[in-house]
Design a protein around this motif. Structure first.
Motif, short mmCIF file in Angstrom:
data_model
loop_
_atom_site.label_atom_id
_atom_site.label_comp_id
_atom_site.label_asym_id
_atom_site.label_seq_id
_atom_site.Cartn_x
_atom_site.Cartn_y
_atom_site.Cartn_z
N UNK A 49 0.83 -1.20 0.00
CA UNK A 49 0.00 0.00 0.00
C UNK A 49 0.87 1.26 0.00
N UNK A 50 0.26 2.37 -0.38
CA UNK A 50 0.98 3.65 -0.34
C UNK A 50 1.45 3.94 1.09
N UNK A 51 0.63 3.58 2.08
CA UNK A 51 1.01 3.82 3.46
C UNK A 51 2.25 3.02 3.83
N UNK A 52 2.32 1.74 3.43
CA UNK A 52 3.51 0.93 3.73
C UNK A 52 4.77 1.54 3.12
N UNK A 53 4.66 2.02 1.89
CA UNK A 53 5.81 2.60 1.22
C UNK A 53 6.23 3.90 1.91
N UNK A 54 5.27 4.72 2.30
CA UNK A 54 5.61 5.99 2.93
C UNK A 54 6.16 5.79 4.34
N UNK A 55 5.69 4.78 5.05
CA UNK A 55 6.27 4.48 6.36
C UNK A 55 7.72 4.04 6.22
N UNK A 56 8.02 3.27 5.18
CA UNK A 56 9.41 2.90 4.93
C UNK A 56 10.23 4.13 4.56
N UNK A 57 9.65 5.03 3.78
CA UNK A 57 10.34 6.28 3.43
C UNK A 57 10.66 7.09 4.68
#
Length: 771
Positions: free
Chosen positions: A353-361
């Motif tokens: 999800x976009x949220x998973x990617x942004x949390x990794x960012x």
């Protein structure tokens, strides 16, 4: 439709108890001890295991993970798989003339690879005459005369192929490439063609050096964030877990990116600490991203877009503009491509999800220094080179190249696969290397590029190769499209294998075949000038010495280096000083000094405790020897392999009881598998949609433009893989990998993203054909 044929049966009925939550611990100690004692006995176990990976001992013959500084090494500087690799080589069992008299070639072809290798060490040279049913003994002189005569009689030297395994020492590899080029060919395929060729291609293009740019202490002492993607260190590089634990205790964060949950990212129960043995151990991964198979390019494109967005909202907060302006080119074009990304497409391709990617960012933004580690989970896809280029983009955005605790880290699989390439084992070595070889030895090496592994198989298949010579390895088991590869080998007039143990490739011969038994890494190597040592290069570009400790397993064994030198003399007389190089390996190292950059004062430096590190300009001084003289941002449109309805995307994996093609046992306790390897891990929802159940016997059918391939009688195992994705063990699933399915640019087999159908099996499990 191609289907495995004439392959041995195995009665195993594997069972599953689900993925493990922790790695190593007391079970690893007991398993290691049991295995070592069974294969080597108490005395040999102590002789070998107290020497492995130590300054005055030998380099572990399994993975290429680096070593701590000598003063920080422990008495037991090995892992469970290292113990098994050592015991597998130092076993007391022997395969001699009596064994081959008892077992015909037809009988041996009915056996699986695990059975073949478990019979013991090859003890004497063996010859398979044209049309013969059995291998029979042959003298060394007769064997070398036969090979030299066939090579000398070739209509074109390019009708020979010289394959190399990653276990081969620097000295043997240097002589081997010298032999091939003196003959007049650059046909020097190697196992790197099948694993990290994609890494070399991407890193050379973007950074100017086709190797990783980190040192051991970048992981343990400096990195704030370590991203491990497409790699399973708990199984493939277990000593890496100790380095990750040291980083965790220092405060580093670890992000694991993998389609399957892996025990190595759970709790590491370090067997050399009380906390690991009696306590809860150390949870290694702070974040696990269950990326879709082949979704890594989309993930890193999404991370790069997130960094650009953060920079737009808060200028100066996300990017290292000073580094980008001073050292890089292509930045504006890359930024434009990231701004144009379709976020929903990124989510679809990555499975995140976009949220998973942004949390990794957010993890990335909080870290001053970032290391990205990867292995074949990235390199064996059609878009592998683009994926690794995108990782380089990710590192360049924040200046994570050329400073402590930062950089790309392709983790090599075999203990000297990187060193072999450094020594010239490559079908397209640059002219500068060939010029130095010419100046050193007085002959002009061929300049036309040779054949890599996949192209060698194609040439053999099409009748273009007469002699195949393998320096170590298990070629047919490691290669794609197993039936095609075995049929291709059979078309050769002569196949020659220099090896320590019998394996599957040896029972898939050409019209005539030779097995030449060699010393192992564990054994003493005495030549005319005295006892010798060899050298290897690990994944951190450290070059160090390796001294065998055991007496040779048979009086008929010769070292790899000696065998190649003897063949050189049989072919060419002593024109290049083959005898002197055989008698004293220091002579070879003096030649390497003159030919291979970074090896000045080779003999003196390699005798220092721990050896020396090879130069890598981007790491050492932020000099980037690329086409433009700068680190290069590239545009890599996100793509991923996709399966049509009713199909799955299959990736291949190793079991915990395995190293490369060598299978030590039929269990995989980290994934809860007991008693067999013909299993396919499938998401529970996918099983329901396919009207299958956990435990069903199924056939796997790969779908390629040139037709279908079937691997029969696999046990379906319900497993938390991403929806639409499945996994099966290598090399059993290699039969499904089409020879023409390769990575763009690198030509590496795309064994990690295979489109398959899953159907109820046509046969009983006791008839399952395995390798």
């Amino acid at each position: 439709m191609a289907e495995q044929a004439n392959h041995p049966t195995h009665p195993a009925h594997p069972t599953s108890s689900g993925p493990g939550k922790s790695s190593v611990g007391i079970h690893s100690i007991t398993e290691s001890a049991h295995y070592a004692l069974a294969e080597m006995g108490p005395r040999r176990s102590l002789q070998t295991l107290l020497s492995v990976n130590h300054v005055d001992g030998f380099d572990c013959p399994s993975c290429a993970w680096g070593d701590p500084d000598p003063e920080h090494r422990k008495s037991a500087e090995f892992c469970e798989n290292g113990v098994k690799a050592v015991a597998w080589e130092a076993t007391r069992k022997r395969v001699d003339a009596a064994f081959f008299a008892e077992h015909s070639l037809t009988d041996l072809r009915k056996r699986d690879g695990h059975w073949l290798e478990s019979q013991g060490r090859l003890a004497q040279p063996m010859h398979l005459a044209p049309g013969a049913a059995h291998y029979t003994p042959v003298s060394w002189d007769d064997a070398l005369t036969l090979i030299a005569g066939r090579l000398r009689g070739l209509a074109d030297p390019n009708r020979a192929v010289f394959y190399t395994s990653g276990r081969t020492s620097n000295e043997a590899a240097f002589l081997y490439q010298l032999l091939a080029r003196r003959l007049g060919t650059n046909n020097l395929p190697d196992c790197s063609n099948m694993c990290h060729e994609s890494s070399g291609a991407a890193l050379a293009e973007t950074l100017g050096v086709g190797k990783g740019l980190i040192a051991y202490d970048d992981i343990t002492d400096h990195a704030d964030l370590i991203i491990v993607v497409g790699q399973n260190p708990g199984t493939c590089h277990p000593r890496m877990l100790t380095a990750l634990e040291e980083a965790k205790r220092r405060g580093a964060r670890i992000v694991a990116v993998n389609p399957l949950p892996e025990a190595g990212f759970g709790r590491f129960r370090n067997p050399q600490t009380a906390h690991g043995l009696a306590g809860p151990g150390t949870r290694l991964a702070d974040r696990c991203l269950p990326v879709r198979v082949n979704g890594d390019l989309a993930l890193f494109a999404g991370l790069n877009r997130a960094l650009i967005d953060h920079e737009d909202g808060e200028p100066g907060s996300a990017l290292d503009h000073d580094f980008i302006d001073r050292y890089c080119d292509g930045f504006e074009e890359a930024v434009a491509a990231w701004r144009a990304l379709d976020r929903s497409r990124i989510e679809t391709l990555s499975g995140l999800s976009r949220r998973q990617i942004e949390e990794c960012a957010a993890d990335v933004l909080a870290a001053d220094s970032v290391v990205v580690c990867w292995a074949m989970g990235l390199t064996q896809h059609r878009n592998a080179v683009a994926t690794i280029r995108e990782i380089v983009n990710f590192l360049l955005l924040r200046g994570n190249v050329g400073r402590p605790g930062a950089g790309p880290a392709p983790i090599r699989g075999h203990s000297n696969v990187q060193g072999d390439r450094t020594m010239g084992i490559w079908e397209k070595m640059p002219d500068a290397f060939l010029d130095r070889l010419r100046d050193e030895f007085g002959f002009d090496p061929p300049r036309a590029h040779g054949l890599d592994t996949v192209d060698s198989i194609r040439a053999m298949r099409d009748g273009g190769i007469d002699v195949f010579m393998g320096l170590g390895g298990n070629f047919s088991a490691a290669a794609p499209d197993t039936d095609v590869t075995e049929a291709a080998l059979a078309r050769c007039a002569l196949t020659v294998h220099i090896a320590t143990k019998l394996n599957r490739t040896h029972v898939c011969p050409g019209a005539e075949a030779l097995l030449l038994p060699c010393l192992g890494r564990t054994e003493r190597d005495r030549q005319a000038s005295g006892e010798q040592f060899v050298t290897v290069e690990d994944t951190m570009a450290m070059v160090h010495a390796s001294h065998g400790r055991l007496l040779p397993g048979s009086p008929h064994l010769r070292s790899e280096t000696a065998i190649v030198a003897d063949l050189g003399r049989a072919l060419f007389g002593d024109d290049l000083g083959w005898r002197a190089m055989r008698d004293d390996y220091a002579v070879i190292r003096r030649h390497i000094e003159h030919v291979v950059p970074g090896f000045h004062a080779f003999e003196q430096r390699v005798r220092q405790p721990g050896g020396f590190m090879l130069p890598r300009a981007p790491r050492d001084s932020r000099v980037f020897p690329t086409a433009t003289g700068k680190a290069r941002f590239t545009v890599n449109p996100p793509t991923a392999a996709e399966a049509p309805p009713g199909h799955l995307l299959l990736t291949t994996v190793r079991s915990h009881d395995q190293f490369n093609t060598t299978v030590y046992g039929l269990d995989d306790r980290y994934r809860g598998i007991k008693g067999g390897r013909r299993v396919v891990f499938v998401n529970g929802d996918d099983l329901r949609e396919l009207h299958l159940h956990d435990g069903d016997l199924v056939d796997l059918i790969s779908v390629s433009p040139d037709g279908e391939r079937r691997a029969p009688a696999f046990r379906a195992v319900r497993y938390p893989t991403p929806h639409g994705c499945a996994a099966a063990y290598f090399p059993e699933a290699n039969v499904l990998v089409a020879l023409e399915s390769t990575a763009e640019t690198s030509n590496t087999p795309a064994a990690k993203s295979i489109v398959i159908r899953v159907e109820p099996s046509r046969q009983h499990p006791d008839q399952a054909q395995v390798r």
